[in-house]
Design an enzyme around this catalytic site. Structure first.
Site, PDB file in Angstrom:
ATOM      1  N   HIS A  64      -7.810  -1.295   5.163  1.00 50.70           N
ATOM      2  CA  HIS A  64      -8.924  -1.405   5.825  1.00 50.70           C
ATOM      3  C   HIS A  64      -7.952  -0.432   7.267  1.00 50.70           C
ATOM      4  CE1 HIS A  64     -12.697  -3.533   3.693  1.00 50.70           C
ATOM      5  NE2 HIS A  64     -12.339  -1.569   3.373  1.00 50.70           N
ATOM      6  N   ASP A  66      -9.169  -0.459  10.365  1.00 52.51           N
ATOM      7  CA  ASP A  66      -8.864  -1.679  11.939  1.00 52.51           C
ATOM      8  C   ASP A  66      -8.275  -2.134  11.945  1.00 52.51           C
ATOM      9  OD1 ASP A  66     -10.979  -2.320   9.773  1.00 52.51           O
ATOM     10  OD2 ASP A  66     -11.812  -3.429  11.012  1.00 52.51           O
ATOM     11  N   HIS A  67      -7.165  -2.386  10.116  1.00 55.06           N
ATOM     12  CA  HIS A  67      -5.755  -3.679  10.856  1.00 55.06           C
ATOM     13  C   HIS A  67      -4.477  -3.003   9.809  1.00 55.06           C
ATOM     14  CE1 HIS A  67      -9.089  -7.119   9.798  1.00 55.06           C
ATOM     15  NE2 HIS A  67      -9.651  -5.853   9.627  1.00 55.06           N
ATOM     16  N   HIS A 142     -13.474  -9.968   0.537  1.00 61.62           N
ATOM     17  CA  HIS A 142     -13.669  -9.089   0.642  1.00 61.62           C
ATOM     18  C   HIS A 142     -13.675  -7.888  -0.005  1.00 61.62           C
ATOM     19  CE1 HIS A 142     -13.938  -6.723   4.306  1.00 61.62           C
ATOM     20  NE2 HIS A 142     -12.914  -5.983   4.175  1.00 61.62           N
ATOM     21  N   ASP A 211     -10.649 -10.380   6.735  1.00 63.25           N
ATOM     22  CA  ASP A 211     -11.676 -10.591   7.457  1.00 63.25           C
ATOM     23  C   ASP A 211     -11.863 -10.880   5.796  1.00 63.25           C
ATOM     24  OD1 ASP A 211     -11.535  -8.393   8.826  1.00 63.25           O
ATOM     25  OD2 ASP A 211     -12.342  -6.751   7.577  1.00 63.25           O
ATOM     26  N   HIS A 269     -13.199 -10.191  14.801  1.00 65.25           N
ATOM     27  CA  HIS A 269     -13.392  -9.186  14.542  1.00 65.25           C
ATOM     28  C   HIS A 269     -15.525  -8.538  14.653  1.00 65.25           C
ATOM     29  CE1 HIS A 269     -14.283  -7.170  10.891  1.00 65.25           C
ATOM     30  NE2 HIS A 269     -12.565  -6.692  11.387  1.00 65.25           N
TER      31      HIS A 269
HETATM   32 ZN   LIG Z   1     -11.873  -5.142   9.392  1.00 70.30          ZN
HETATM   33 ZN   LIG Z   2     -11.925  -4.856   6.125  1.00 73.90          ZN
END
Ligand SMILES: [Zn+2]
Ligand SMILES: [Zn+2]
Length: 305
Positions: A64, A66-67, A142, A211, A269
């Site tokens: 993802h 955001d990572h 996830h 996550d 997070h």
């Molecule tokens: Zn995330």
């Molecule tokens: Zn994620």
């Protein structure tokens, strides 16, 4: 020897209220590791004066954005800083293709070599080992294949009790005692290791879990760790949303910390719906009092826990 975790980014999904997507800088016995590399990671690393050039291993939990969206910028900066040392990048499958495509279309080649290691996040696997530490995956639940990371120090050597060492002792005997071996002259016992040594310093462990949906199954693997980072994207009132997006609530993060009997919990997070985080922190603390927020720029020293 230090074991410190610095929060570089703490936001879930999008950067808001001065918070940035996931990234952490770890200094463990002078090894410098990066975990996740969300957008603006390099700006944040510079802001907190963390030494980019010392990072030799980067661990990405999942793909993802955001990572990992901060990774390309960081790699180019390393290149411009004339890095030549190899860099190891560990991630679920696909990240090497993403990076190579970007290099291809910008007609760039980096000064340094990248060793790509892709791993299957659905099972526990040791990714990295040297003489002092190991890094092992923690399978998470996830929407994409995702893994947390357990950074563990190996058992440490005995410590010499310097007050008891005798000035006439040969250096080779002292080395033997430190290794836990008794010293003999033929059949004659000269020195017993236990008489001249103290127990080793404890080996410390840090678990990074983001996550993930609430997953009690991971408690066994992280039982008793000194420090646990667990995502707390939502508060309990948004539990439906947490289930739908396969994230956790602050209460659930606390429940996992309690079940795993960790020493300290940090939550992060955070969803963009929370500008103020006091209520979220209080929710986690209501279950597990030894909880702190993953505030950017904060360094958690595992010796101070
Ligand atoms: Zn995330
Ligand atoms: Zn994620």
């Amino acid at each position: 020897m230090a074991f410190e975790v610095t929060i570089v980014g703490s936001s879930g999904a999008v950067p808001v209220y001065g918070r940035h997507p996931s990234c952490q800088f770890i200094n463990v016995q002078n090894r410098h590791l990066l975990i996740d590399c969300g957008e603006a990671a390099q700006i944040q690393l510079a802001r907190f004066q963390l030494p980019i050039h010392k990072i030799n291993q980067i661990f990405i939990s999942h793909l993802h954005g955001d990572h990992y969206l901060g990774l390309m910028g960081l790699l180019f900066t390393m290149h411009l800083q004339r890095r030549t040392a190899d860099l190891q990048i560990f991630s679920p499958k696909g990240l090497d293709e993403i990076i190579l495509q970007q290099l291809k279309y910008s007609r760039s080649s980096l000064n340094f070599h990248i060793d790509y290691h892709s791993f299957p996040p659905e099972r526990t696997m040791q990714l990295f080992e040297d003489e002092a530490i190991t890094v092992t995956t923690i399978p998470l639940k996830h929407k994409l294949p995702t893994s947390g990371f357990l950074i563990a120090e190996k058992p440490k050597p005995l410590r010499l009790n310097k007050l008891l060492l005798e000035p006439t002792m040969k250096l080779q005997y002292i080395a033997q005692l430190k290794q836990g071996k008794d010293v003999y002259d033929g059949d004659n016992l000269l020195y017993r290791s236990a008489d001249y040594t103290l127990p080793p310093h404890p080996s410390r462990r840090y678990a990074y879990c983001s996550d993930t949906a609430f997953n009690e199954g991971m408690a066994e693997q992280i039982r008793g760790v000194d420090l646990l980072y667990h995502e707390a994207t939502f508060m309990d009132e948004e539990q439906e949303k947490a289930v739908e997006t396969q994230h956790s609530t602050a209460r659930q993060a606390g429940q996992l910390a309690l079940k795993a009997q960790v020493k300290k919990l940090i939550v992060g997070h955070f969803s963009a719906r929370y500008k103020e985080l006091d209520n979220l922190l209080n929710e986690a603390r209501s279950v597990f009092p030894q909880t702190d927020l993953a505030t950017e720029g904060t360094t958690f020293d595992l010796d101070a826990i």
